[in-house]
Each structure stands twice: as C-alpha cells, then as structure tokens.
Scaffold this motif. Structure first.
Motif, short mmCIF file in Angstrom:
data_model
loop_
_atom_site.label_atom_id
_atom_site.label_comp_id
_atom_site.label_asym_id
_atom_site.label_seq_id
_atom_site.Cartn_x
_atom_site.Cartn_y
_atom_site.Cartn_z
N ALA A 240 0.73 -1.30 0.44
CA ALA A 240 -0.30 0.00 0.01
C ALA A 240 0.90 0.87 -0.03
O ALA A 240 1.84 1.53 0.96
N LEU A 241 0.66 2.58 -0.87
CA LEU A 241 1.36 3.66 -0.58
C LEU A 241 0.47 4.46 0.65
O LEU A 241 1.14 5.07 1.66
N VAL A 242 -0.87 3.56 1.09
CA VAL A 242 -1.89 4.72 1.96
C VAL A 242 -2.64 3.11 2.16
O VAL A 242 -3.46 3.00 1.39
N SER A 243 -3.44 2.69 3.64
CA SER A 243 -3.58 1.66 3.11
C SER A 243 -5.06 2.40 4.74
O SER A 243 -4.31 2.80 5.24
N LEU A 244 -6.23 1.87 4.97
CA LEU A 244 -7.33 2.34 5.54
C LEU A 244 -7.88 1.26 6.24
O LEU A 244 -8.82 0.68 5.44
N ALA A 245 -8.09 1.01 7.82
CA ALA A 245 -8.78 0.34 9.01
C ALA A 245 -10.02 1.58 9.52
O ALA A 245 -9.11 1.74 9.84
N ALA A 290 -13.36 14.60 7.59
CA ALA A 290 -12.55 15.41 7.37
C ALA A 290 -11.52 16.41 8.01
O ALA A 290 -9.98 15.89 7.98
N GLN A 291 -12.09 16.63 9.56
CA GLN A 291 -11.95 17.02 10.29
C GLN A 291 -10.42 16.59 11.23
O GLN A 291 -9.73 15.93 11.53
N ALA A 292 -11.29 14.81 11.06
CA ALA A 292 -10.19 13.37 11.88
C ALA A 292 -9.19 13.53 11.07
O ALA A 292 -8.65 13.75 11.88
N ALA A 293 -9.37 13.34 9.55
CA ALA A 293 -8.42 13.07 9.16
C ALA A 293 -6.80 14.47 8.93
O ALA A 293 -6.22 13.65 9.36
N GLU A 294 -7.56 15.39 9.24
CA GLU A 294 -6.49 16.74 9.60
C GLU A 294 -6.05 16.15 10.76
O GLU A 294 -4.47 16.20 11.00
N VAL A 295 -6.68 15.88 11.29
CA VAL A 295 -5.68 15.24 12.96
C VAL A 295 -4.52 13.56 13.28
O VAL A 295 -3.64 14.24 13.96
N VAL A 296 -5.57 13.19 12.34
CA VAL A 296 -4.06 11.97 12.16
C VAL A 296 -2.89 12.22 11.18
O VAL A 296 -2.15 12.10 11.35
N LEU A 297 -3.02 13.66 10.35
CA LEU A 297 -2.06 13.01 9.30
C LEU A 297 -1.43 14.31 10.16
O LEU A 297 -0.71 15.53 9.90
N ARG A 298 -1.94 15.68 11.77
CA ARG A 298 -0.75 17.16 11.91
C ARG A 298 0.29 16.55 11.92
O ARG A 298 1.17 17.59 11.54
N GLY A 299 1.20 15.61 11.84
CA GLY A 299 2.30 15.59 12.67
C GLY A 299 3.50 15.11 11.24
O GLY A 299 4.81 14.43 11.44
N ALA A 300 2.68 15.05 9.36
CA ALA A 300 3.15 14.19 8.70
C ALA A 300 4.07 14.78 8.28
O ALA A 300 4.21 16.27 8.26
N GLN A 301 5.63 14.09 7.76
CA GLN A 301 6.38 14.54 6.96
C GLN A 301 6.92 14.43 6.00
O GLN A 301 6.93 13.38 6.19
N GLY A 302 6.56 14.82 4.33
CA GLY A 302 7.21 14.78 3.33
C GLY A 302 8.44 14.63 2.97
O GLY A 302 9.34 14.90 3.93
N PHE A 303 9.10 13.62 2.19
CA PHE A 303 10.29 14.02 1.70
C PHE A 303 10.35 13.99 0.00
O PHE A 303 9.07 14.29 -0.18
N GLU A 304 11.32 13.85 -0.79
CA GLU A 304 11.32 14.39 -1.77
C GLU A 304 10.20 14.21 -3.13
O GLU A 304 9.40 14.55 -3.26
N HIS A 305 10.25 11.78 -2.76
CA HIS A 305 9.14 12.05 -3.54
C HIS A 305 7.51 11.59 -2.69
O HIS A 305 7.45 11.25 -3.92
N ARG A 307 5.86 13.44 -0.60
CA ARG A 307 5.20 14.46 -0.21
C ARG A 307 3.63 14.32 -0.34
O ARG A 307 2.51 14.23 0.26
N PHE A 308 2.72 13.47 -1.10
CA PHE A 308 1.66 13.59 -1.52
C PHE A 308 1.26 13.04 -1.81
O PHE A 308 0.09 12.50 -1.23
N LYS A 309 1.52 11.73 -0.34
CA LYS A 309 0.99 10.59 0.08
C LYS A 309 0.36 11.77 1.65
O LYS A 309 -0.10 11.16 2.00
N ILE A 310 1.13 12.65 1.74
CA ILE A 310 -0.13 13.57 3.06
C ILE A 310 -1.54 13.36 2.36
O ILE A 310 -2.04 12.87 3.60
N GLU A 311 -1.49 14.17 1.29
CA GLU A 311 -3.14 14.81 0.86
C GLU A 311 -4.09 13.49 0.86
O GLU A 311 -4.65 13.22 0.76
N LEU A 312 -2.93 12.07 0.35
CA LEU A 312 -3.54 11.43 0.25
C LEU A 312 -3.76 10.40 1.01
O LEU A 312 -5.18 9.88 0.78
N ALA A 313 -3.31 10.05 2.10
CA ALA A 313 -4.02 9.35 3.43
C ALA A 313 -5.09 10.78 4.13
O ALA A 313 -6.06 9.84 4.49
#
Length: 331
Positions: A240-245, A290-305, A307-313
């Motif tokens: 998975a690039l991103v998976s979600l249960a 959507a508000q829950a999603a913002e909380v889950v990803l609030r500390g996310a840090q992307g790298f060069e290739h 960073r798209f995974k943050i919005e994808l998640a």
C-alpha cells in the motif's frame, strides 16, 4: 544464501529450548518473508527451527465472547473462517487485500506479525541501511523515497510496515499472546511493533527467545460499519501507498466508538486515539471525517518523492470512514 542448520520442534517446550540455546536462531513456519530475505543475504540465521508441527492452528471462541486465532493458522484460513467473516469482517477484508492467494495459503498470522519493516534499500546489500547494519545511514532519506513513511520517522529510518492484516488487528484492539523462558504474557497490538527511533533494526517488542502462540480478538468486532481501503500502484500483489482500516458504531446517525488505523505511512501500523475521540458523539458526515483526517495527519512529514502521501492519506481517511458509515457490512 549462507549455510544454516535446521531442526523441527515437536512441541512448545522443544521450540523454546531450541531458540534459547542458539543465539541468532529463527523460527520458521510459512517462511514467506524470512526465506526471501535469506536468499538476498539480508537475513543470515545460523539455525532455523521449524514450528509447523506445533498445535497452534485452531480458531476458537473464548469465554468472554472474543476469538482466539492460533499463530500457525494461515492467512487464507483466517480470512475464510466463518466466525471471522461474520464477526470480524474488517480483518477478513484486510487479509484478502494483501499479497497473492498463493502467499496467503502459505503465510501464517504469526509470521505476518513478524515480517520485517523494509524498503528496497534494506534489500540492497550494496547500499547503507541502518535496519540492516546499524550505524551506517538511511539511504532512503536522500534517495528514492516515494513509498516511504510520513509519520513517526527518525533520522535513522523511514521504511514502512507492509502488513494489511496488522492494520486491521490494530483497529480491532487485538492482543498478541506469546510464550518464552519466563512463561506466557500478552502484548496489546498497539505495543507490539515499534517506531524506528535510534534502533530501526528492532521491529517489535517480542523477546529474542519468545514465540507468538495466538492472537486474541475482543468480543466486539464492528461487524456492521467497517471498511478496509488500500491505495496502491496496481490492483494486486503490491504494498500500500496508504491503507486504512475504519470501523464505527453508529446509532441514528451519531457515532459512538470509532477506529482509524493506517498502513503504508509509518514504521508500524498507525492509530491516533485523538482522531477517534474527536468523532465520538459527532454526526457521521464527510465534514466530521475530514476533521478527523486533519488530526491523524497533523504531524506528517514528507520527503522529496512522497509528500503527495500526506494529502492521499487524508483523502483515504475520509473515503474509508464514509464507506464504513454508508455501506453497512460492505465487503
């Protein structure tokens, strides 16, 4: 592949005695990850202890209403078990999203828990890798890191945990049962795997001489409102690039309990209690999700290739929760 010795344990006592007497020895059952790593000279155990004859294949109901899955039950056997399908469909759905039918027929649930958190640099013995050789460096941080972690990373490692099954087990509050020289103990699924920190070569909190014997599921398995979403580059046999249960209790449009567990984003399956708490007592709407999603990803840090995974998640969180809310019991 390096030379190694092989023994077959006939019972739990001989298995535990064998692992304790041979530092660096490894248990083997399905071998779908370990043998692969041995062929690539990434793992080099001097001894393999075959545990396939141990009586650890049963799937049985517990007195408290839960379900116990033996560590040697195959992934396919669990996914198609009638009680799992009926009471824990989220787990069945997640298992069937992973690997291929051939691998699921061989792989055991205990082995799935123990598969290495890894990336292509871990497999490539010509490149530095702190997971393979502590104290070298993480080649992925400055290399090609499209599939790598965005949460819980460290300077030492940004690899992601590959399991689908473990993401569902985390959402379901599963407990891992283990046996070792000091007897039996349990490890909550949330504490079983580790973030990399300064010790990325250590993936779990299992002791060196301990053996997984079973996984216990609680009585409540969210059989009504659930969804497992796996976003990947191709439709089959891909991590998975991103998976979600996602799992919800909903009464008259209002959320009671909520479970949100992510895969493909961290060194271990990722769950955020604050995001789950935010949903309690809220309406099951896209805005709440959507508000829950913002909380889950609030500390996310992307790298060069990656960073798209943050919005994808974030989109994956909303999509999976929406499926869980509106497609009752959907497979």
């Amino acid at each position: 592949m390096n030379r190694f010795s092989y023994t077959r344990a006939e019972d739990m006592t001989s298995a535990l005695r064998g692992i304790a007497s041979a530092p660096g020895a490894r248990f083997i059952a399905g071998g779908t990850n370990l043998i692969d790593l041995m062929k690539e000279n990434v793992e080099k155990p001097g001894r393999l202890i075959d545990i396939t004859r141990l009586a650890l294949r049963r799937i049985q109901s517990l007195a408290d209403g839960g379900l116990r899955i033996g560590a040697l039950a195959t992934n396919s056997g669990v996914a198609y078990d009638q009680e799992v399908e009926r009471r824990y469909p989220l787990l069945a759905q997640a298992i069937l999203a992973g690997a291929s039918a051939q691998l699921r027929n061989m792989a055991t649930v205990g082995g799935n828990l123990m598969q290495r958190t890894r990336c292509s640099y871990f497999y490539d013995t010509a490149t530095p890798c702190n997971k393979r050789e502590p104290g070298t460096r993480c080649s992925a941080r400055e290399g090609f890191n499209r599939g790598h972690a965005i949460l819980g990373t460290s300077a030492q490692c940004i690899a992601v945990h590959p399991s689908d099954m473990c993401v569902a087990l985390l959402a379901l509050d599963a407990v891992v049962r283990v046996s070792g020289p000091d007897g039996e103990r349990t490890i909550p699924m949330a504490e079983f795997h580790r973030l990399p920190g300064d010790t990325p070569h250590t993936d779990t909190n299992l002791g060196a001489a301990e053996l997984i014997t079973a996984i216990d599921l609680p009585a409540e398995g969210f059989p009504r409102h659930f969804a497992y979403l796996k976003v990947r580059d191709r439709a089959s046999y891909a991590f998975a690039l991103v998976s979600l249960a996602a799992a919800l209790d909903i009464e008259q449009g209002t959320i009671g309990r909520a479970r949100i567990a992510l895969g493909g984003v961290a060194h271990k399956p990722w769950r955020d209690p604050q995001a789950e708490a935010l949903l309690q007592g809220r309406s099951a709407t896209a805005q709440s999700f959507a508000q829950a999603a913002e909380v889950v990803l609030r500390g996310a840090q992307g790298f060069e290739h990656n960073r798209f995974k943050i919005e994808l998640a974030k989109h994956a969180v909303v999509r999976a929760l929406s499926r869980a809310a509106t497609r009752e019991g959907a497979a």
